[in-house]
Design a protein around this motif. Structure first.
Motif, PDB file in Angstrom:
ATOM      1  N   UNK A  79       0.886  -1.177   0.060  1.00 51.79           N
ATOM      2  CA  UNK A  79       0.001  -0.016  -0.154  1.00 51.79           C
ATOM      3  C   UNK A  79       0.805   1.241  -0.008  1.00 51.79           C
ATOM      4  N   UNK A  80       0.419   2.278   0.640  1.00 49.88           N
ATOM      5  CA  UNK A  80       0.958   3.608   0.905  1.00 49.88           C
ATOM      6  C   UNK A  80       1.839   3.674   1.959  1.00 49.88           C
ATOM      7  N   UNK A  81       2.997   3.000   2.084  1.00 47.24           N
ATOM      8  CA  UNK A  81       3.774   3.283   3.121  1.00 47.24           C
ATOM      9  C   UNK A  81       3.544   2.381   4.402  1.00 47.24           C
ATOM     10  N   UNK A  82       2.786   1.515   4.131  1.00 49.57           N
ATOM     11  CA  UNK A  82       2.261   0.619   5.255  1.00 49.57           C
ATOM     12  C   UNK A  82       3.103  -0.671   5.329  1.00 49.57           C
ATOM     13  N   UNK A  83       2.859  -1.458   6.451  1.00 47.20           N
ATOM     14  CA  UNK A  83       3.401  -2.847   6.594  1.00 47.20           C
ATOM     15  C   UNK A  83       2.199  -3.784   7.194  1.00 47.20           C
ATOM     16  N   UNK A  84       1.995  -4.721   6.579  1.00 50.02           N
ATOM     17  CA  UNK A  84       1.142  -5.914   6.893  1.00 50.02           C
ATOM     18  C   UNK A  84       1.722  -6.806   7.872  1.00 50.02           C
ATOM     19  N   UNK A  85       0.832  -6.998   8.926  1.00 49.73           N
ATOM     20  CA  UNK A  85       1.636  -7.748  10.071  1.00 49.73           C
ATOM     21  C   UNK A  85       1.997  -9.269   9.410  1.00 49.73           C
ATOM     22  N   UNK A  86       1.063  -9.956   8.836  1.00 49.05           N
ATOM     23  CA  UNK A  86       1.269 -11.359   8.201  1.00 49.05           C
ATOM     24  C   UNK A  86       0.930 -11.283   7.061  1.00 49.05           C
ATOM     25  N   UNK A  87       1.740 -11.944   6.010  1.00 49.27           N
ATOM     26  CA  UNK A  87       1.223 -12.335   4.651  1.00 49.27           C
ATOM     27  C   UNK A  87       1.516 -13.835   4.557  1.00 49.27           C
ATOM     28  N   UNK A  88       0.273 -14.306   4.333  1.00 55.09           N
ATOM     29  CA  UNK A  88       0.193 -15.682   4.040  1.00 55.09           C
ATOM     30  C   UNK A  88      -0.039 -16.115   2.692  1.00 55.09           C
ATOM     31  N   UNK A  89       0.799 -16.952   1.972  1.00 58.79           N
ATOM     32  CA  UNK A  89       0.708 -17.321   0.841  1.00 58.79           C
ATOM     33  C   UNK A  89       1.078 -18.939   0.557  1.00 58.79           C
ATOM     34  N   UNK A  90       1.251 -19.238  -0.552  1.00 58.39           N
ATOM     35  CA  UNK A  90       1.518 -20.661  -1.168  1.00 58.39           C
ATOM     36  C   UNK A  90       0.547 -21.632  -0.680  1.00 58.39           C
ATOM     37  N   UNK A  91       0.882 -22.852  -0.579  1.00 55.27           N
ATOM     38  CA  UNK A  91      -0.040 -24.070  -0.101  1.00 55.27           C
ATOM     39  C   UNK A  91      -1.277 -24.299  -1.108  1.00 55.27           C
ATOM     40  N   UNK A  92      -2.313 -24.704  -0.590  1.00 55.60           N
ATOM     41  CA  UNK A  92      -3.634 -24.766  -1.635  1.00 55.60           C
ATOM     42  C   UNK A  92      -4.296 -23.693  -1.919  1.00 55.60           C
ATOM     43  N   UNK A  93      -4.096 -22.516  -1.177  1.00 48.81           N
ATOM     44  CA  UNK A  93      -4.813 -21.169  -1.322  1.00 48.81           C
ATOM     45  C   UNK A  93      -4.371 -20.525  -2.570  1.00 48.81           C
ATOM     46  N   UNK A  94      -5.328 -19.967  -3.556  1.00 51.57           N
ATOM     47  CA  UNK A  94      -5.119 -19.344  -4.819  1.00 51.57           C
ATOM     48  C   UNK A  94      -4.392 -18.008  -4.497  1.00 51.57           C
ATOM     49  N   UNK A  95      -5.085 -17.209  -3.627  1.00 48.80           N
ATOM     50  CA  UNK A  95      -4.786 -15.805  -3.362  1.00 48.80           C
ATOM     51  C   UNK A  95      -3.894 -15.445  -2.375  1.00 48.80           C
ATOM     52  N   UNK A  96      -2.889 -14.804  -2.015  1.00 45.13           N
ATOM     53  CA  UNK A  96      -2.184 -14.382  -0.841  1.00 45.13           C
ATOM     54  C   UNK A  96      -3.035 -13.724   0.135  1.00 45.13           C
ATOM     55  N   UNK A  97      -2.881 -13.780   1.730  1.00 48.56           N
ATOM     56  CA  UNK A  97      -3.964 -13.482   2.460  1.00 48.56           C
ATOM     57  C   UNK A  97      -3.052 -12.417   3.126  1.00 48.56           C
ATOM     58  N   UNK A  98      -3.427 -11.194   3.164  1.00 47.24           N
ATOM     59  CA  UNK A  98      -2.948  -9.916   4.065  1.00 47.24           C
ATOM     60  C   UNK A  98      -3.611 -10.009   5.344  1.00 47.24           C
ATOM     61  N   UNK A  99      -3.152 -10.214   6.511  1.00 47.49           N
ATOM     62  CA  UNK A  99      -3.806 -10.177   7.787  1.00 47.49           C
ATOM     63  C   UNK A  99      -3.134  -8.903   8.760  1.00 47.49           C
ATOM     64  N   UNK A 100      -4.085  -8.049   9.076  1.00 49.07           N
ATOM     65  CA  UNK A 100      -3.620  -7.026  10.022  1.00 49.07           C
ATOM     66  C   UNK A 100      -4.172  -7.406  11.103  1.00 49.07           C
ATOM     67  N   UNK A 101      -3.399  -7.369  12.428  1.00 41.90           N
ATOM     68  CA  UNK A 101      -3.595  -7.856  13.762  1.00 41.90           C
ATOM     69  C   UNK A 101      -3.869  -6.701  14.877  1.00 41.90           C
ATOM     70  N   UNK A 102      -4.941  -6.698  15.537  1.00 42.10           N
ATOM     71  CA  UNK A 102      -5.188  -5.655  16.493  1.00 42.10           C
ATOM     72  C   UNK A 102      -5.209  -6.230  17.893  1.00 42.10           C
ATOM     73  N   UNK A 103      -4.450  -5.648  18.628  1.00 38.19           N
ATOM     74  CA  UNK A 103      -4.751  -6.032  20.031  1.00 38.19           C
ATOM     75  C   UNK A 103      -5.840  -5.487  20.690  1.00 38.19           C
ATOM     76  N   UNK A 104      -6.903  -6.421  21.485  1.00 37.72           N
ATOM     77  CA  UNK A 104      -8.101  -5.836  22.288  1.00 37.72           C
ATOM     78  C   UNK A 104      -7.975  -6.155  23.546  1.00 37.72           C
ATOM     79  N   UNK A 105      -8.150  -5.236  24.716  1.00 42.15           N
ATOM     80  CA  UNK A 105      -8.288  -5.509  25.982  1.00 42.15           C
ATOM     81  C   UNK A 105      -9.428  -4.847  26.518  1.00 42.15           C
ATOM     82  N   UNK A 106     -10.064  -4.001  25.767  1.00 41.57           N
ATOM     83  CA  UNK A 106     -11.295  -3.261  26.558  1.00 41.57           C
ATOM     84  C   UNK A 106     -12.625  -3.821  26.531  1.00 41.57           C
TER      85      UNK A 106
END
Length: 238
Positions: free
Chosen positions: A113-140
């Motif tokens: 994107x525009x100067x961002x970093x994704x937490x996890x990029x999952x790819x390969x295996x039996x999945x056709x599209x790469x998966x961009x996973x943004x992770x957020x911590x929740x405690x409230x």
């Protein structure tokens, strides 16, 4: 995820300057600990609450202690917001998140994107599209059984949702927003619209654009934090 050890117990005197916390240890010492949580810590930084610190023994660090856990209403809550980025890969390895199974490779902190970093990029295996996973911590949690995010205004969080939405529009990747609730007393999740209406609106917009929303809670002890089960996500009450 194993918590660092040894942990020492005490009572929170006050949290201040975002990254500092004064604690009265059970052995009578009053110490200042590093707090790895830049948020408001609403409902978590409660003066007098029982807390656990890690005495790391690293002489190169300015503070000898790091704040790891707090107990609120009998519920253990980790305060370190970086934990989920370690908890999720471990859960993926164990197959705890079926929605994200089937990938062969995991990359961390990938630029996109525009100067961002994704937490996890999952790819390969039996999945056709790469998966961009943004992770957020929740405690409230202000209502029994309800986990909420964010605990204060987060323009950065809204930007991440916009980036994920653009991925969804392009239809060449699978964008996922994953909320990790570091506590075990919640049954559902909702955005805290009264604290950050812009984020709540952005979350709804992202979901409509095709960004997948996931939320999992954690089992927490004084020795480890483990991803446990999926929670219901409610976008309609905001």
């Amino acid at each position: 995820m194993r918590l660092p050890s040894p942990l020492v117990a005490g009572r929170l005197v006050k949290r201040y300057k975002r990254f500092l916390a004064d604690v009265l240890l059970d052995d009578g010492r009053e110490v200042t600990a590093h707090c790895a949580n830049p948020g408001s810590m609403l409902g978590v930084a409660v003066e007098g609450a029982k807390v656990w610190l890690w005495e790391h023994g690293d002489r190169k660090r300015k503070l000898a202690f790091s704040w790891e856990l707090v107990e609120i209403g009998g519920v253990l809550i980790p305060v370190n917001t970086t934990n989920p980025n370690r908890i999720v890969p471990e859960a993926l390895d164990k197959g705890v998140i079926p929605e994200l199974s089937g990938y062969g490779e995991i990359a961390r902190e990938v630029k996109y994107g525009e100067g961002s970093r994704i937490d996890l990029l999952l790819s390969g295996g039996r999945r056709k599209k790469p998966c961009y996973v943004e992770i957020k911590n929740v405690h409230l949690s202000r209502t029994p059984g309800l986990a909420e995010f964010p605990d204060s205004v987060t323009k950065r969080g809204a930007k991440h949702l916009e980036e994920l939405s653009r991925l969804a529009d392009a239809k060449q990747a699978r964008p996922v927003m994953l909320f990790v609730v570091q506590r075990a007393d919640c049954r559902r999740f909702a955005p805290a619209a009264d604290l950050d209406p812009a984020y709540a609106k952005a979350l709804k917009s992202a979901a409509s654009a095709g960004v997948e929303l996931l939320c999992y809670d954690c089992e927490v002890t004084t020795s480890e934090v483990v991803l446990r089960k999926a929670l219901e996500i409610d976008l309609e009450t905001t």
